[in-house]
Design a protein around this motif. Sequence first.
Motif, PDB file in Angstrom:
ATOM      1  N   VAL A  71       0.458  -1.333   0.263  1.00 17.32           N
ATOM      2  CA  VAL A  71       0.743  -0.311  -0.538  1.00 17.32           C
ATOM      3  C   VAL A  71       1.134   1.297  -0.081  1.00 17.32           C
ATOM      4  O   VAL A  71       0.561   2.055  -0.626  1.00 17.32           O
ATOM      5  CB  VAL A  71      -0.873   0.109   1.047  1.00 17.32           C
ATOM      6  CG1 VAL A  71      -1.254   1.581   1.041  1.00 17.32           C
ATOM      7  CG2 VAL A  71      -1.993  -1.475   1.157  1.00 17.32           C
ATOM      8  N   LEU A  72       2.087   1.166   0.545  1.00 24.01           N
ATOM      9  CA  LEU A  72       2.439   2.483   0.907  1.00 24.01           C
ATOM     10  C   LEU A  72       3.799   2.200  -0.519  1.00 24.01           C
ATOM     11  O   LEU A  72       4.493   3.518  -0.793  1.00 24.01           O
ATOM     12  CB  LEU A  72       3.334   2.317   2.356  1.00 24.01           C
ATOM     13  CG  LEU A  72       2.398   2.230   3.836  1.00 24.01           C
ATOM     14  CD1 LEU A  72       3.370   2.000   4.390  1.00 24.01           C
ATOM     15  CD2 LEU A  72       1.748   3.957   3.714  1.00 24.01           C
ATOM     16  N   LEU A  73       4.334   1.163  -1.051  1.00 16.87           N
ATOM     17  CA  LEU A  73       5.611   1.506  -1.686  1.00 16.87           C
ATOM     18  C   LEU A  73       4.669   3.183  -3.582  1.00 16.87           C
ATOM     19  O   LEU A  73       6.194   3.367  -3.635  1.00 16.87           O
ATOM     20  CB  LEU A  73       5.199  -0.249  -2.809  1.00 16.87           C
ATOM     21  CG  LEU A  73       6.574  -0.420  -3.572  1.00 16.87           C
ATOM     22  CD1 LEU A  73       8.143  -0.074  -1.919  1.00 16.87           C
ATOM     23  CD2 LEU A  73       7.321  -1.445  -4.131  1.00 16.87           C
ATOM     24  N   PHE A  74       3.622   2.955  -3.879  1.00 18.31           N
ATOM     25  CA  PHE A  74       3.497   3.721  -4.750  1.00 18.31           C
ATOM     26  C   PHE A  74       4.004   4.912  -4.225  1.00 18.31           C
ATOM     27  O   PHE A  74       4.497   5.514  -5.480  1.00 18.31           O
ATOM     28  CB  PHE A  74       1.895   3.499  -4.821  1.00 18.31           C
ATOM     29  CG  PHE A  74       1.820   4.476  -6.089  1.00 18.31           C
ATOM     30  CD1 PHE A  74       2.170   4.151  -7.637  1.00 18.31           C
ATOM     31  CD2 PHE A  74       1.040   5.537  -6.003  1.00 18.31           C
ATOM     32  CE1 PHE A  74       1.211   4.960  -8.422  1.00 18.31           C
ATOM     33  CE2 PHE A  74       0.750   6.448  -6.841  1.00 18.31           C
ATOM     34  CZ  PHE A  74       1.255   6.333  -7.847  1.00 18.31           C
ATOM     35  N   PRO A  75       2.938   5.787  -3.298  1.00 18.21           N
ATOM     36  CA  PRO A  75       3.559   6.977  -3.089  1.00 18.21           C
ATOM     37  C   PRO A  75       5.324   6.822  -2.491  1.00 18.21           C
ATOM     38  O   PRO A  75       5.983   8.394  -2.966  1.00 18.21           O
ATOM     39  CB  PRO A  75       2.591   7.637  -1.934  1.00 18.21           C
ATOM     40  CG  PRO A  75       2.169   6.116  -0.999  1.00 18.21           C
ATOM     41  CD  PRO A  75       2.388   4.957  -2.681  1.00 18.21           C
ATOM     42  N   THR A  76       5.832   6.099  -2.317  1.00 18.32           N
ATOM     43  CA  THR A  76       7.445   5.645  -1.948  1.00 18.32           C
ATOM     44  C   THR A  76       8.092   6.336  -2.747  1.00 18.32           C
ATOM     45  O   THR A  76       9.449   7.008  -2.757  1.00 18.32           O
ATOM     46  CB  THR A  76       7.499   5.768  -0.586  1.00 18.32           C
ATOM     47  OG1 THR A  76       7.186   3.824  -0.800  1.00 18.32           O
ATOM     48  CG2 THR A  76       6.709   5.721   0.455  1.00 18.32           C
ATOM     49  N   THR A  77       7.570   5.350  -4.022  1.00 20.10           N
ATOM     50  CA  THR A  77       8.321   5.327  -4.574  1.00 20.10           C
ATOM     51  C   THR A  77       8.729   6.599  -5.907  1.00 20.10           C
ATOM     52  O   THR A  77       9.356   7.338  -6.443  1.00 20.10           O
ATOM     53  CB  THR A  77       8.120   4.450  -5.782  1.00 20.10           C
ATOM     54  OG1 THR A  77       7.802   3.512  -5.633  1.00 20.10           O
ATOM     55  CG2 THR A  77       8.750   3.852  -7.489  1.00 20.10           C
ATOM     56  N   LEU A  78       7.274   7.433  -5.816  1.00 24.09           N
ATOM     57  CA  LEU A  78       6.734   8.701  -6.398  1.00 24.09           C
ATOM     58  C   LEU A  78       7.753   9.373  -6.017  1.00 24.09           C
ATOM     59  O   LEU A  78       8.440  10.635  -6.558  1.00 24.09           O
ATOM     60  CB  LEU A  78       5.501   9.624  -6.232  1.00 24.09           C
ATOM     61  CG  LEU A  78       4.489   8.522  -6.821  1.00 24.09           C
ATOM     62  CD1 LEU A  78       3.096   9.365  -7.446  1.00 24.09           C
ATOM     63  CD2 LEU A  78       4.830   8.057  -8.513  1.00 24.09           C
ATOM     64  N   MET A  79       7.825  10.005  -4.377  1.00 23.63           N
ATOM     65  CA  MET A  79       9.093  10.838  -3.330  1.00 23.63           C
ATOM     66  C   MET A  79      10.689   9.971  -4.197  1.00 23.63           C
ATOM     67  O   MET A  79      10.986  11.043  -4.268  1.00 23.63           O
ATOM     68  CB  MET A  79       8.904  10.516  -1.589  1.00 23.63           C
ATOM     69  CG  MET A  79       7.146  10.507  -1.389  1.00 23.63           C
ATOM     70  SD  MET A  79       6.876   9.750   0.626  1.00 23.63           S
ATOM     71  CE  MET A  79       5.710  10.757   0.851  1.00 23.63           C
ATOM     72  N   GLY A  80      10.400   8.874  -4.351  1.00 27.03           N
ATOM     73  CA  GLY A  80      12.192   8.703  -4.463  1.00 27.03           C
ATOM     74  C   GLY A  80      12.395   9.232  -5.916  1.00 27.03           C
ATOM     75  O   GLY A  80      13.464   9.805  -5.921  1.00 27.03           O
ATOM     76  N   ALA A  81      11.123   9.619  -7.262  1.00 27.30           N
ATOM     77  CA  ALA A  81      11.865   9.698  -7.931  1.00 27.30           C
ATOM     78  C   ALA A  81      12.216  11.002  -8.150  1.00 27.30           C
ATOM     79  O   ALA A  81      12.542  11.739  -9.294  1.00 27.30           O
ATOM     80  CB  ALA A  81      10.934   9.928  -9.074  1.00 27.30           C
ATOM     81  N   THR A  82      11.369  12.085  -7.415  1.00 24.47           N
ATOM     82  CA  THR A  82      11.506  14.036  -7.160  1.00 24.47           C
ATOM     83  C   THR A  82      13.789  14.398  -7.013  1.00 24.47           C
ATOM     84  O   THR A  82      13.577  14.994  -8.017  1.00 24.47           O
ATOM     85  CB  THR A  82      11.393  14.221  -6.072  1.00 24.47           C
ATOM     86  OG1 THR A  82      11.782  13.924  -4.713  1.00 24.47           O
ATOM     87  CG2 THR A  82       9.478  14.071  -6.068  1.00 24.47           C
ATOM     88  N   LEU A  83      14.265  13.075  -6.633  1.00 24.04           N
ATOM     89  CA  LEU A  83      15.623  13.643  -5.832  1.00 24.04           C
ATOM     90  C   LEU A  83      16.708  13.896  -7.894  1.00 24.04           C
ATOM     91  O   LEU A  83      16.784  14.710  -8.267  1.00 24.04           O
ATOM     92  CB  LEU A  83      16.129  13.601  -5.261  1.00 24.04           C
ATOM     93  CG  LEU A  83      17.628  13.728  -5.192  1.00 24.04           C
ATOM     94  CD1 LEU A  83      17.647  15.374  -4.377  1.00 24.04           C
ATOM     95  CD2 LEU A  83      18.544  12.908  -4.124  1.00 24.04           C
ATOM     96  N   PRO A  84      16.231  12.411  -8.122  1.00 26.43           N
ATOM     97  CA  PRO A  84      16.690  12.897 -10.242  1.00 26.43           C
ATOM     98  C   PRO A  84      16.984  13.624 -10.937  1.00 26.43           C
ATOM     99  O   PRO A  84      17.195  14.364 -11.385  1.00 26.43           O
ATOM    100  CB  PRO A  84      17.114  11.314  -9.943  1.00 26.43           C
ATOM    101  CG  PRO A  84      15.708  10.529  -9.301  1.00 26.43           C
ATOM    102  CD  PRO A  84      15.883  11.639  -8.001  1.00 26.43           C
ATOM    103  N   VAL A  85      14.774  14.066 -10.569  1.00 26.59           N
ATOM    104  CA  VAL A  85      14.109  14.349 -11.422  1.00 26.59           C
ATOM    105  C   VAL A  85      14.637  16.213 -11.417  1.00 26.59           C
ATOM    106  O   VAL A  85      14.897  16.954 -12.355  1.00 26.59           O
ATOM    107  CB  VAL A  85      13.445  14.179 -11.416  1.00 26.59           C
ATOM    108  CG1 VAL A  85      12.393  15.808 -12.310  1.00 26.59           C
ATOM    109  CG2 VAL A  85      12.653  13.773 -12.156  1.00 26.59           C
TER     110      VAL A  85
END
Length: 582
Positions: A126-140
């Motif tokens: 349940v928590l994996l989807f939003p945390t994956t989006l959060m992880g994408a923000t730094l390299p972007v």
Amino acid sequence: MKRDQGLRTLALVVFFLSGISGLIYQVVWTKLLGLTMGNSMLSITTVVTAFMGGLALGSFFAGRLSDRIKSPFLVFGILEGLVGIYCLIIPSIIDATEPLMQSIYQSLGPQFLTFRVVQFLIAGGVLLFPTTLMGATLPVLSKHVTARFDRVGWSVGRLYAINTFGAVVGAFATGFVFIPNLGLSRTIFLGVSINLAIAVVVIGCWMFTRKSQASRTASVKDDQVPQPLPDEEEVATGGATNPLTRLALWSVLLCFFVSGFAAMGFQIGWTRVLSLVFGPSVYNFTLTVTTFILGLALGAIIFARFVDRTRDLFLLLAGCQFLIGLSGLFVMKMFGDLPVDLLDLYLAADQFSFGMFQFAQFRRAFILMLVPTILMGAVFPIAAKILARDLRQVGRAVGNAYSVNTVGSILGSFLTGFVLIPVLGIQGALYFSVFLYLAVGILLLGISLAQNGFRFRFVPVCLLAPAFLLALIVPKWDSEILGSGVYLYAQRHKDVLREDPGKIREIMLGDTELLYYEEGITTTVSIRKAEGGLVYMKTSGKTDASSAEDMYTQILCGHIPMMLHPAPKEICVIGLGSGVTL
């Protein structure tokens, strides 16, 4: 040009706010899962693993895509909006999993461990989807803010530090301000509001900027467009340096992985020690984590200022690893002396307000952990600079570094808590992290020597042997004093201890015999026997059971329910404790 600089400044502001919202969610999710999974290490482990696992996944995949994205700032705004929308409905999703978990529990019967694994997988999913989006923000966002190759270290390091400062504010404010005053639901709405506000501002600014650029381009003739000079073009769009050999590349990634592992070993080990010295309260856990994150942010912002001017980055990174290990040894020595060093604070505890007392503890912990955590924070901008050999690959470099470090942190968190501490003890687990840092330092120093020649690097080489010898001679701390509960019982003997603090061992332990001592997964347990046959058990320094007055309570807790029930057939004891009630 000014407009581009304004957008980069805006990126720093919104990424600071993003760090606040991220930690709001982490704390709140732990509370929410405690209602369905129980307030145990499992709920905490589930949130931390899902959070860090998502960050690793997001940064890894985004790193491979971000360098091909034409409008990274716009993508960042969309990611923040998706995080906010999904986190708004997470409480409903968690509630919806309860019937599923009940059905699985009933079908599995007594297979408790299997059910716990299923719980972990469902909640983590349940928590994996939003945390994956959060992880994408730094390299972007790193791709957006980095305009010059000769400032990669400063741009990426500053961005990482700003987000980490936001995490500090989010962790502290959520535990001490938001949840106590707003409650869980409104705190979630606050986090969602921050994400959605970031999305609206970022997307709006991007659209405005694009329209302005389009109108400006239409009004300027082709022959009036200034052509960049060759050297300016290289700085702005390329600036590639010599490529890393495959061995050097994998060595840096391995070192970054091990650094993440060892850093979590330090954090968990320090948290366990401070729970013995400060007490095992949620406030002290929050203070420890806040101190750790703050040190990382300070290290990143300090070292990002000069990393771009450093010629031998491998030597600088090796030096950081050695200094982390050596300063970690110093912290271990100071931890062993903490019960005595903090005695004045505990003897005067009744003169402080609750807030002032917590701040005094925070200040002591911060001073102790400051140097190693600052050096840990320095590792990210240095590694990002090493890996970013071309401006067009900044996003990929940041994504690789962040994902590898996060995977190391996940394994370090799990293995330290569930394997190293139970097997080696807290001090043994900390020693393990120290040796990892020293070993990584040797590997990086070897790469530096291979790339740049020996020259004057014999000095750090000569320091290797003393570093390992120093690690071997640091005295073992007195575990019995650490686990004696000075934070709780010093006040009872303040008159004697004020006159002679050296009597702390005699006063706290008395003429007792240690029967059992174990540093387990969740707490430290000790059992002592005093004169007259009195036996008592302590968890994290606090006496929780004894063969004296406590025995009446423990026995009656078992007898009274049985006496009141007309025909008891099934019994549920919540918490084993000393086993007497059962």
